[in-house]
Write a protein that holds these residues in place. Sequence first.
Motif, PDB file in Angstrom:
ATOM      1  N   ALA A 185       0.828  -1.206   0.000  1.00  0.00           N
ATOM      2  CA  ALA A 185       0.000   0.000   0.000  1.00  0.00           C
ATOM      3  C   ALA A 185       0.861   1.255   0.000  1.00  0.00           C
ATOM      4  N   PHE A 186       2.115   1.135   0.410  1.00  0.00           N
ATOM      5  CA  PHE A 186       3.016   2.287   0.393  1.00  0.00           C
ATOM      6  C   PHE A 186       3.206   2.801  -1.026  1.00  0.00           C
ATOM      7  N   ARG A 187       3.149   1.898  -2.011  1.00  0.00           N
ATOM      8  CA  ARG A 187       3.292   2.336  -3.393  1.00  0.00           C
ATOM      9  C   ARG A 187       2.126   3.214  -3.824  1.00  0.00           C
ATOM     10  N   ARG A 188       0.939   2.922  -3.340  1.00  0.00           N
ATOM     11  CA  ARG A 188      -0.215   3.779  -3.636  1.00  0.00           C
ATOM     12  C   ARG A 188      -0.061   5.135  -2.940  1.00  0.00           C
ATOM     13  N   TRP A 189       0.456   5.104  -1.697  1.00  0.00           N
ATOM     14  CA  TRP A 189       0.680   6.370  -0.993  1.00  0.00           C
ATOM     15  C   TRP A 189       1.728   7.207  -1.720  1.00  0.00           C
ATOM     16  N   PRO A 241      12.162  16.308  -7.248  1.00  0.00           N
ATOM     17  CA  PRO A 241      12.850  15.032  -6.966  1.00  0.00           C
ATOM     18  C   PRO A 241      13.398  14.941  -5.544  1.00  0.00           C
ATOM     19  N   TYR A 242      13.874  16.053  -4.988  1.00  0.00           N
ATOM     20  CA  TYR A 242      14.377  16.027  -3.618  1.00  0.00           C
ATOM     21  C   TYR A 242      13.240  15.773  -2.630  1.00  0.00           C
ATOM     22  N   LEU A 243      12.079  16.361  -2.891  1.00  0.00           N
ATOM     23  CA  LEU A 243      10.931  16.128  -2.015  1.00  0.00           C
ATOM     24  C   LEU A 243      10.456  14.684  -2.110  1.00  0.00           C
ATOM     25  N   LEU A 244      10.315  14.172  -3.318  1.00  0.00           N
ATOM     26  CA  LEU A 244       9.849  12.794  -3.496  1.00  0.00           C
ATOM     27  C   LEU A 244      10.850  11.790  -2.945  1.00  0.00           C
ATOM     28  N   GLY A 245      12.125  12.110  -3.058  1.00  0.00           N
ATOM     29  CA  GLY A 245      13.151  11.198  -2.539  1.00  0.00           C
ATOM     30  C   GLY A 245      13.276  11.200  -1.042  1.00  0.00           C
ATOM     31  N   SER A 246      12.525  12.058  -0.358  1.00  0.00           N
ATOM     32  CA  SER A 246      12.640  12.188   1.099  1.00  0.00           C
ATOM     33  C   SER A 246      11.797  11.183   1.865  1.00  0.00           C
ATOM     34  N   PHE A 247      10.969  10.407   1.156  1.00  0.00           N
ATOM     35  CA  PHE A 247      10.021   9.548   1.859  1.00  0.00           C
ATOM     36  C   PHE A 247      10.177   8.071   1.515  1.00  0.00           C
ATOM     37  N   GLY A 248      11.370   7.681   1.129  1.00  0.00           N
ATOM     38  CA  GLY A 248      11.631   6.265   0.908  1.00  0.00           C
ATOM     39  C   GLY A 248      11.492   5.857  -0.545  1.00  0.00           C
ATOM     40  N   SER A 249      11.676   4.567  -0.784  1.00  0.00           N
ATOM     41  CA  SER A 249      11.602   4.006  -2.135  1.00  0.00           C
ATOM     42  C   SER A 249      10.323   3.195  -2.288  1.00  0.00           C
ATOM     43  N   SER A 250       9.506   3.575  -3.264  1.00  0.00           N
ATOM     44  CA  SER A 250       8.285   2.812  -3.513  1.00  0.00           C
ATOM     45  C   SER A 250       8.583   1.483  -4.195  1.00  0.00           C
ATOM     46  N   GLN A 251       9.734   1.376  -4.829  1.00  0.00           N
ATOM     47  CA  GLN A 251      10.113   0.125  -5.487  1.00  0.00           C
ATOM     48  C   GLN A 251      10.623  -0.901  -4.480  1.00  0.00           C
ATOM     49  N   LEU A 283      10.413  -0.513  -1.115  1.00  0.00           N
ATOM     50  CA  LEU A 283       9.641  -0.431   0.124  1.00  0.00           C
ATOM     51  C   LEU A 283      10.576  -0.271   1.327  1.00  0.00           C
ATOM     52  N   ASP A 284      11.485   0.708   1.224  1.00  0.00           N
ATOM     53  CA  ASP A 284      12.435   0.930   2.309  1.00  0.00           C
ATOM     54  C   ASP A 284      12.677   2.420   2.516  1.00  0.00           C
ATOM     55  N   TYR A 285      13.367   2.724   3.604  1.00  0.00           N
ATOM     56  CA  TYR A 285      13.732   4.104   3.933  1.00  0.00           C
ATOM     57  C   TYR A 285      15.046   4.064   4.687  1.00  0.00           C
ATOM     58  N   GLY A 286      15.929   5.042   4.368  1.00  0.00           N
ATOM     59  CA  GLY A 286      17.223   5.081   5.030  1.00  0.00           C
ATOM     60  C   GLY A 286      17.821   6.474   5.009  1.00  0.00           C
ATOM     61  N   LEU A 313      10.756  14.179  10.520  1.00  0.00           N
ATOM     62  CA  LEU A 313      11.195  12.904  11.085  1.00  0.00           C
ATOM     63  C   LEU A 313      10.032  12.173  11.760  1.00  0.00           C
ATOM     64  N   GLU A 314       9.172  12.910  12.426  1.00  0.00           N
ATOM     65  CA  GLU A 314       8.012  12.292  13.066  1.00  0.00           C
ATOM     66  C   GLU A 314       7.059  11.706  12.027  1.00  0.00           C
ATOM     67  N   LEU A 315       6.875  12.406  10.909  1.00  0.00           N
ATOM     68  CA  LEU A 315       6.033  11.891   9.835  1.00  0.00           C
ATOM     69  C   LEU A 315       6.637  10.628   9.230  1.00  0.00           C
ATOM     70  N   VAL A 316       7.941  10.637   9.015  1.00  0.00           N
ATOM     71  CA  VAL A 316       8.611   9.473   8.440  1.00  0.00           C
ATOM     72  C   VAL A 316       8.463   8.256   9.352  1.00  0.00           C
ATOM     73  N   ARG A 317       8.589   8.458  10.649  1.00  0.00           N
ATOM     74  CA  ARG A 317       8.433   7.337  11.584  1.00  0.00           C
ATOM     75  C   ARG A 317       7.022   6.773  11.534  1.00  0.00           C
ATOM     76  N   LYS A 318       6.047   7.651  11.367  1.00  0.00           N
ATOM     77  CA  LYS A 318       4.669   7.193  11.232  1.00  0.00           C
ATOM     78  C   LYS A 318       4.503   6.351   9.974  1.00  0.00           C
ATOM     79  N   ILE A 319       5.124   6.786   8.875  1.00  0.00           N
ATOM     80  CA  ILE A 319       5.056   6.039   7.615  1.00  0.00           C
ATOM     81  C   ILE A 319       5.755   4.693   7.742  1.00  0.00           C
ATOM     82  N   ILE A 320       6.917   4.690   8.384  1.00  0.00           N
ATOM     83  CA  ILE A 320       7.674   3.438   8.567  1.00  0.00           C
ATOM     84  C   ILE A 320       6.854   2.429   9.352  1.00  0.00           C
ATOM     85  N   LEU A 321       6.234   2.879  10.433  1.00  0.00           N
ATOM     86  CA  LEU A 321       5.446   1.974  11.267  1.00  0.00           C
ATOM     87  C   LEU A 321       4.207   1.473  10.536  1.00  0.00           C
TER      88      LEU A 321
END
Length: 365
Positions: free
Chosen positions: A18-22, A59-69, A71-74, A115-123
């Motif tokens: 579902a992350f890919r849809r998000w 691209p910098y904004l889109l690259g800030s929330f992980g990889s949809s391919q 399904l990871d974040y780092g 960072l708080e938003l990213v943690r919510k997405i990761i969880l």
Amino acid sequence: MVDDVPLDPGPRRFGNIAFRRWYQLLEDRASGLLQDYLPDSVISFPHSSKESALTELQPYLLGSFGSSQRLDYGTGHELSFLAFLGSIWKLGGLKFSADGNEERGVVLGILEPYLELVRKIILKYSLEPAGSHGVWGLDDHSFIPYIFGSAQYGPAVGPTDPTPTEGSHPDAPKPGNVATANLVEKERAKNMYFGAVGFIYDVKKGPFWEHSPTLYDISGVRAGWAKINKGMLKMYDAEVLSKFPVVQHFPFGSLFRWERDPDAKAPVATVHTASHPIKQIPSSPIQALSGRNQTLGTQLPWTVPNAAGSGPAGSTQAPWAVHRSVPSSGVPVASNSIAKHKTSEEQINESKGSMQPPTKASWAK
């Protein structure tokens, strides 16, 4: 937007698809969001590129929330958000302030909520760590909060004072408090360092020294939070900015250019860069195929002897942290050197009293 995309109920091994849809939803709205929230002076800021500012910012904004391919974040995605903020600053959207209030506002008012938003997405979507060293790394997902969080607890300085390298703020908690869950819970809402450690407690179980040995070593620093901050900056340069797997995904343009400085000096070898694996070029195609005498690409970490005696080959330890002894109630940690064939009785005898965490961070003294 996170609440607009429910989880996929189907079976999965890693992240929720579902992350890919998000992420697709983010791509569809990114241009509109930038136009709605960025001032016209930023969007129309004159620069040398033929592309518009929005074209480079997106691209910098889109690259800030992980990889949809994947399904990871780092840390590479975290770096992309720093580049996004840096681009806005270059385009005149953020101003320099002599007293530092503007800069503090960016960190606490923009970076920390990100960072708080990213943690919510990761969880929610169970995103995997991108390029993590596992227990040998500082953190599975982030690095920046440890830099700014340690700076928050450093000695107070004026606008013209040099950055301190030792000491702490009088009201700062002890670095060793990160190993105690209830103490972390008290500080995580006040400080970015403890906030990042608190997220580790949210997603990992077991003794802190076992699942986060590098952070545990760093918590033994006696010279204060200023020294931790100095070490974190050096470690970030070695572990993020100097890592090809991170930089290879970084988009370059007119705002952040890929160009060689003819006056740049060769980088000075440090304890961080010295631990990087050395890539050897084969003398012939046959030798490259055999792989018996040369090391090419990335090998499994347990197949390569490590001169340091701990951690996988090529991992960077925190050289500025002290080697901390494991609590007496802990479980002995197996040696990280190349294992020899021994009887089970010999292994049991050797493990008794061998209470040594698997990493060393030698700058904490």
